[in-house]
Design an enzyme around this catalytic site. Structure first.
Site, PDB file in Angstrom:
ATOM      1  CE1 TYR A 156       9.525   7.315   9.763  1.00 23.68           C
ATOM      2  CE2 TYR A 156       9.718   9.659   9.874  1.00 23.68           C
ATOM      3  CZ  TYR A 156       9.235   8.445   8.264  1.00 23.68           C
ATOM      4  OH  TYR A 156       8.909   8.884   6.980  1.00 23.68           O
ATOM      5  CG  ASP A 169       9.413  -8.810   9.805  1.00 23.80           C
ATOM      6  OD1 ASP A 169       9.595  -7.999   9.478  1.00 23.80           O
ATOM      7  OD2 ASP A 169       8.680  -9.177  11.298  1.00 23.80           O
ATOM      8  CB  VAL A 170      12.220  -5.706   5.953  1.00 25.75           C
ATOM      9  CG1 VAL A 170      11.191  -5.071   4.554  1.00 25.75           C
ATOM     10  CG2 VAL A 170      11.156  -4.755   7.246  1.00 25.75           C
ATOM     11  CG  ASP A 176       3.639  -4.499   2.909  1.00 32.79           C
ATOM     12  OD1 ASP A 176       3.747  -4.412   4.193  1.00 32.79           O
ATOM     13  OD2 ASP A 176       3.723  -3.706   2.102  1.00 32.79           O
ATOM     14  CE  LYS A 199      11.875   6.503   7.225  1.00 34.46           C
ATOM     15  NZ  LYS A 199      11.655   5.554   6.466  1.00 34.46           N
ATOM     16  CG  ASN A 243       8.120   1.881   0.885  1.00 36.76           C
ATOM     17  OD1 ASN A 243       8.074   3.439   0.251  1.00 36.76           O
ATOM     18  ND2 ASN A 243       7.153   1.160   0.375  1.00 36.76           N
ATOM     19  CB  THR A 298      -0.112   7.077   3.306  1.00 39.36           C
ATOM     20  OG1 THR A 298       1.498   7.085   4.034  1.00 39.36           O
ATOM     21  CG2 THR A 298       1.003   7.581   1.861  1.00 39.36           C
ATOM     22  NE  ARG A 339      -0.438   1.100   4.627  1.00 38.10           N
ATOM     23  CZ  ARG A 339      -0.959   0.912   6.031  1.00 38.10           C
ATOM     24  NH1 ARG A 339      -2.504   0.150   6.095  1.00 38.10           N
ATOM     25  NH2 ARG A 339      -0.372   1.479   6.794  1.00 38.10           N
ATOM     26  CB  THR A 353       0.506  11.161   6.734  1.00 32.23           C
ATOM     27  OG1 THR A 353      -0.136  10.186   6.010  1.00 32.23           O
ATOM     28  CG2 THR A 353       2.287  10.671   7.215  1.00 32.23           C
TER      29      THR A 353
HETATM   30  N1  LIG Z   1       3.587   9.512   4.228  1.00 28.00           N
HETATM   31  C1  LIG Z   1       4.885   9.556   4.565  1.00 28.00           C
HETATM   32  O1  LIG Z   1       4.606  11.295   4.723  1.00 28.00           O
HETATM   33  C2  LIG Z   1       6.597   9.898   4.207  1.00 28.00           C
HETATM   34  C3  LIG Z   1       6.953  10.939   4.344  1.00 28.00           C
HETATM   35  C4  LIG Z   1       8.336  10.593   4.091  1.00 28.00           C
HETATM   36  C5  LIG Z   1       9.185   9.422   4.627  1.00 28.00           C
HETATM   37  N2  LIG Z   1       8.124   8.109   4.174  1.00 28.00           N
HETATM   38  C6  LIG Z   1       8.833   6.585   4.255  1.00 28.00           C
HETATM   39  O2  LIG Z   1       8.220   6.064   3.072  1.00 28.00           O
HETATM   40  C7  LIG Z   1       7.876   4.540   3.234  1.00 28.00           C
HETATM   41  C8  LIG Z   1       6.440   4.018   3.237  1.00 28.00           C
HETATM   42  O3  LIG Z   1       5.467   4.843   4.093  1.00 28.00           O
HETATM   43  P1  LIG Z   1       3.490   5.078   3.371  1.00 28.00           P
HETATM   44  O4  LIG Z   1       3.501   6.127   4.058  1.00 28.00           O
HETATM   45  O5  LIG Z   1       3.350   4.261   2.381  1.00 28.00           O
HETATM   46  O6  LIG Z   1       3.657   3.846   4.877  1.00 28.00           O
HETATM   47  P2  LIG Z   1       2.396   2.944   4.847  1.00 28.00           P
HETATM   48  O7  LIG Z   1       1.924   2.804   6.022  1.00 28.00           O
HETATM   49  O8  LIG Z   1       0.772   3.268   3.710  1.00 28.00           O
HETATM   50  O9  LIG Z   1       3.494   1.402   3.831  1.00 28.00           O
HETATM   51  C9  LIG Z   1       4.141   0.822   4.402  1.00 28.00           C
HETATM   52  C10 LIG Z   1       3.962  -0.440   4.381  1.00 28.00           C
HETATM   53  O10 LIG Z   1       5.158  -1.307   4.787  1.00 28.00           O
HETATM   54  C11 LIG Z   1       5.407  -2.685   5.773  1.00 28.00           C
HETATM   55  N3  LIG Z   1       5.994  -2.524   6.368  1.00 28.00           N
HETATM   56  C12 LIG Z   1       5.564  -2.477   7.759  1.00 28.00           C
HETATM   57  N4  LIG Z   1       6.231  -3.235   8.601  1.00 28.00           N
HETATM   58  C13 LIG Z   1       6.914  -3.921   7.888  1.00 28.00           C
HETATM   59  C14 LIG Z   1       7.739  -4.763   7.840  1.00 28.00           C
HETATM   60  N5  LIG Z   1       8.248  -5.465   9.187  1.00 28.00           N
HETATM   61  N6  LIG Z   1       7.932  -5.704   6.993  1.00 28.00           N
HETATM   62  C15 LIG Z   1       7.626  -5.554   5.783  1.00 28.00           C
HETATM   63  N7  LIG Z   1       6.742  -4.535   5.704  1.00 28.00           N
HETATM   64  C16 LIG Z   1       6.574  -3.825   6.433  1.00 28.00           C
HETATM   65  C17 LIG Z   1       3.212  -1.938   5.632  1.00 28.00           C
HETATM   66  O11 LIG Z   1       2.349  -3.371   5.836  1.00 28.00           O
HETATM   67  C18 LIG Z   1       3.115  -1.346   4.869  1.00 28.00           C
HETATM   68  O12 LIG Z   1       2.047  -1.971   3.808  1.00 28.00           O
HETATM   69  C19 LIG Z   1       8.417   4.309   5.200  1.00 28.00           C
HETATM   70  O13 LIG Z   1       9.656   3.911   4.935  1.00 28.00           O
HETATM   71  C20 LIG Z   1       7.792   5.839   5.274  1.00 28.00           C
HETATM   72  O14 LIG Z   1       8.925   5.725   6.505  1.00 28.00           O
HETATM   73  C21 LIG Z   1       7.400   7.678   4.431  1.00 28.00           C
END
Ligand SMILES: NC(=O)c1ccc[n+]([C@@H]2O[C@H](COP(=O)([O-])OP(=O)(O)OC[C@H]3O[C@@H](n4cnc5c(N)ncnc54)[C@H](O)[C@@H]3O)[C@@H](O)[C@H]2O)c1
Length: 265
Positions: free
Chosen positions: A156, A65-66, A38, A160, A92, A191, A16, A194
């Site tokens: 976090y 699970d990463v 995922d 990062k 990601n 997403t 997602r 957030t």
């Molecule tokens: N949305 C934002 O504003 C934003 C901003 C900066 C960085 N990011 C980064 O972007 C990336 C994606 O974020 P997003 O907003 O799409 O979040 P999200 O929660 O929509 O998606 C994250 C995905 O990672 C998966 N995940 C979580 N833990 C896991 C694990 N242990 N093993 C495998 N998969 C796992 C979840 O199941 C999910 O599908 C993240 O690294 C996040 O930190 C997001």
């Protein structure tokens, strides 16, 4: 001709959000095979089904699970057997805990560091040898603007910043194998991660030069660029995709408030 023709791609956290949007861009640009890895089985299957219907490409879903090294080993060996190579890895998968230094428990710290930092380490470590076979491979690590500034979410931010440093170190180590390694630093983007802090996102938008939060597809376009051969001379770099937050969006906001910008030319 698509920008991803012939490429085998692995996206962690691709079920997602930003990861699913990366998969969409890769499929649209003709990637040969997309592996979504995922922990969310249902979301993964939904994303894969939609992509298969729209683009007819090969999508493989695998539970990963990463933080689990054994699962990484099994997945990489399976990709090797099935496809004999891996051209692109997008690290990601990520989680957030919005706790400050004084609020952060050791458990919070370990959880976030394990997924966001250890997960990226394991991904690069276990995929590198297979990616060597490609001779023209790209790793994209998803950091954040929290990896460039002091941000209140303590574990976090630490994770990062680590991703940013690991990216540069890996870029130096893997360049002889034709593997480029770069990080992307998204700003606030809408997403599931957030969606529970909509007010915060709207408030922060004041500090963004473009005065809004990002859309997932806007981050995915940057990932696509770094994954494609169009970025063939780019490694060890940090691509900020934040609408101008980090460039001084906060100062711009106050400057505007003080009437110092001339907007009526
Ligand atoms: N949305 C934002 O504003 C934003 C901003 C900066 C960085 N990011 C980064 O972007 C990336 C994606 O974020 P997003 O907003 O799409 O979040 P999200 O929660 O929509 O998606 C994250 C995905 O990672 C998966 N995940 C979580 N833990 C896991 C694990 N242990 N093993 C495998 N998969 C796992 C979840 O199941 C999910 O599908 C993240 O690294 C996040 O930190 C997001």
């Amino acid at each position: 001709m698509g920008r991803m023709d012939g490429k085998v791609v692995l996206v962690t956290g691709g079920a997602r959000g930003l990861g699913a949007n990366d998969c969409y861009e890769f499929a649209k640009e003709g990637a040969d095979t997309i592996i979504i890895a995922d922990i969310r089985k249902e979301n993964m299957e939904e994303t894969a089904a939609a992509l298969r219907t729209e683009f007819g490409c090969t999508i493989v879903c695998r539970e990963l699970d990463v933080t689990n090294e054994k699962q990484w080993e099994l997945l990489v060996s399976e990709i090797d057997k099935m496809f004999g190579k891996l051209d692109v890895l997008v690290n990601n998968a990520g989680i957030v805990k919005r706790v400050t230094l004084l609020e952060c428990t050791l458990e919070d710290w370990n959880n976030v560091i394990e997924v966001n930092q250890t997960g990226v380490f394991l991904g690069m470590k276990h995929c590198a040898l297979l990616m060597k076979k490609s001779r023209n491979a790209s790793i994209i690590n998803i950091s954040s603007i929290a990896g460039l500034t002091g941000y209140f979410a303590w574990p976090y931010t630490a994770s990062k910043w680590a991703v940013r440093g690991m990216t540069q170190a890996a870029a130096m180590e893997l360049s002889d194998w034709g593997i480029r390694v770069n990080s992307i630093h998204p700003g606030f983007t809408w997403t599931d991660l957030t969606s529970d802090v909509k007010d915060m996102l709207e408030g922060f938008s004041n500090a963004v030069a473009l005065e809004r939060y990002g859309k997932p597809e806007e981050i995915a376009k940057a990932v696509l660029f770094l994954a494609s051969d169009e970025s063939s001379f780019i490694t060890g770099t940090e691509l900020t995709v934040d609408g101008g937050l980090q460039a001084g969006g906060g100062l711009r906001y106050f400057t505007k408030q003080m009437g110092l910008y001339q907007t009526d030319h």
